[in-house]
Design an enzyme around this catalytic site. Sequence first.
Site, PDB file in Angstrom:
ATOM      1  N   TYR A  37       3.639  -0.623  -9.015  1.00 34.45           N
ATOM      2  CA  TYR A  37       2.371  -1.001  -9.566  1.00 34.45           C
ATOM      3  C   TYR A  37       1.616  -0.346 -10.695  1.00 34.45           C
ATOM      4  O   TYR A  37       0.809  -0.443 -11.282  1.00 34.45           O
ATOM      5  CB  TYR A  37       1.179  -1.233  -8.573  1.00 34.45           C
ATOM      6  CG  TYR A  37       1.745  -2.054  -7.294  1.00 34.45           C
ATOM      7  CD1 TYR A  37       2.671  -3.202  -7.546  1.00 34.45           C
ATOM      8  CD2 TYR A  37       0.830  -2.198  -5.924  1.00 34.45           C
ATOM      9  CE1 TYR A  37       3.098  -4.046  -6.326  1.00 34.45           C
ATOM     10  CE2 TYR A  37       1.301  -2.967  -5.095  1.00 34.45           C
ATOM     11  CZ  TYR A  37       2.474  -3.957  -5.405  1.00 34.45           C
ATOM     12  OH  TYR A  37       2.877  -4.703  -4.203  1.00 34.45           O
ATOM     13  N   ASP A  40      -3.271  -1.227   0.171  1.00 34.03           N
ATOM     14  CA  ASP A  40      -1.638  -1.727  -0.188  1.00 34.03           C
ATOM     15  C   ASP A  40      -1.170  -1.227  -1.380  1.00 34.03           C
ATOM     16  O   ASP A  40      -1.518  -1.999  -2.357  1.00 34.03           O
ATOM     17  CB  ASP A  40      -1.359  -2.977   0.320  1.00 34.03           C
ATOM     18  CG  ASP A  40       0.149  -3.430   0.085  1.00 34.03           C
ATOM     19  OD1 ASP A  40       0.776  -2.996   0.881  1.00 34.03           O
ATOM     20  OD2 ASP A  40       0.447  -3.800  -0.932  1.00 34.03           O
ATOM     21  N   LYS A  99       5.470   1.985  -1.309  1.00 37.71           N
ATOM     22  CA  LYS A  99       6.657   1.272  -1.230  1.00 37.71           C
ATOM     23  C   LYS A  99       7.570   2.142  -2.225  1.00 37.71           C
ATOM     24  O   LYS A  99       7.269   2.338  -3.310  1.00 37.71           O
ATOM     25  CB  LYS A  99       6.517  -0.121  -1.687  1.00 37.71           C
ATOM     26  CG  LYS A  99       5.360  -0.886  -1.096  1.00 37.71           C
ATOM     27  CD  LYS A  99       5.448  -2.478  -1.475  1.00 37.71           C
ATOM     28  CE  LYS A  99       4.068  -3.045  -0.882  1.00 37.71           C
ATOM     29  NZ  LYS A  99       2.748  -2.730  -1.674  1.00 37.71           N
TER      30      LYS A  99
END
Length: 343
Positions: free
Chosen positions: A66, A61, A94
């Site tokens: 990040y 994920d 994402k």
Amino acid sequence: MSIVGETGSPVDPPTIPQRRLYTGAAMPAVGLGTFGSDHVPPAEVAAAVKGAASVGYRHFDCASVYGNEDAVGASLEAILRSGIKREELWVNSKVWNDKHGEEDVIASCRKSLADLRLNYLDMFLVHWPFPNYHPPGCDVTSRSPNAKPYIHADYMKTWRAMEKLVDLKLVRHIGTSNMTIPKLKLVLRDARIKPAVNEMELHPHFQQPELFRFVMQNGIQPIGFCPLGSPGRPERDRAPEDSEPMKDPVIVRIAERHGIHPAGVCIKWAVQRGQTPIPFSVNPRNHAANLRAAAEDPLSDDEMRAIAGIDRNCRLIKGQVFLWKEGQTWEDLWDINGEITQP
Ligand SMILES: NC(=O)c1ccc[n+]([C@@H]2O[C@H](COP(=O)([O-])OP(=O)(O)OC[C@H]3O[C@@H](n4cnc5c(N)ncnc54)[C@H](OP(=O)(O)O)[C@@H]3O)[C@@H](O)[C@H]2O)c1
């Protein structure tokens, strides 16, 4: 396969439970989180990805925010070079909140693909339904000067770009994250390509039973973030009233009975309940233990019922930095009265 040295004993990937998405695709029912919570450096997360793959993890994920997709990509490249096939991996990324514009969504996806060294993603998510940027590492009082509420017409413009990514074959599936029932109802009404997953906070102290039921009934798979109660989460996401699911006496007792760490109980509960937990870890022993927890020695019906009884409705990732006007509280982000909070 050996792409790192010291690890726990591996788990054979075919023994890991899978989720069937509405498209027919199979997604491993446990994944590795890669958010370093603003304090674990990219190289350490990247090493964790390699190590986790070497003990059997196949689901990762990721997210642009990040700040480690380039490092993680080098690990994915090494994993693929070691003989694991691309179709055996499941990789999520994402789009961050300052990239909700149509061209920005597509550019953000292309950047994630380049960083991750992939030519398609298995899943691409809209990270938050609010287009409100905050910098990594900011504190709980940080607010975007141009903060906006959820505006469905704007979200659908973003979603149209997400759908285009499927048409362009850059992503196999698209999904939502941090959504609520009223927001999802509108997206389900208007989407051409329906979300395949909703990523949401889920752990024994925050079970979100209504949203969980809603997504399941609508053929959307729930991916559960912070499945262990995120003990390493950033300072901005800590509040005095927060609880610690791994320290709950019910979880501790069940862990003792199974001879495992409480983390393993949280993961077993999640997998058996039907969500896909994505525990983060940079500890090779924990990778193997967490994966084994998902694949072996299930909880009994009584144990599952006991854990269902310890929900505290304790949301850890409250999202204060996304608030858009003075005088609001974090509950305003979560439509707790069943209606989208008015602008
Ligand atoms: N969509 C979103 O908005 C969103 C929000 C938050 C998170 N996420 C995703 O969800 C992932 C997981 O959430 P999280 O990282 O916040 O929290 P988490 O997975 O609940 O907790 C991770 C922490 O638990 C520890 N841990 C892991 N396995 C353990 C074990 N077997 N025994 C003891 N301790 C253990 C880890 O320490 P060690 O490293 O020492 O093992 C780490 O400090 C993120 O990494 C990210 O990918 C998504």
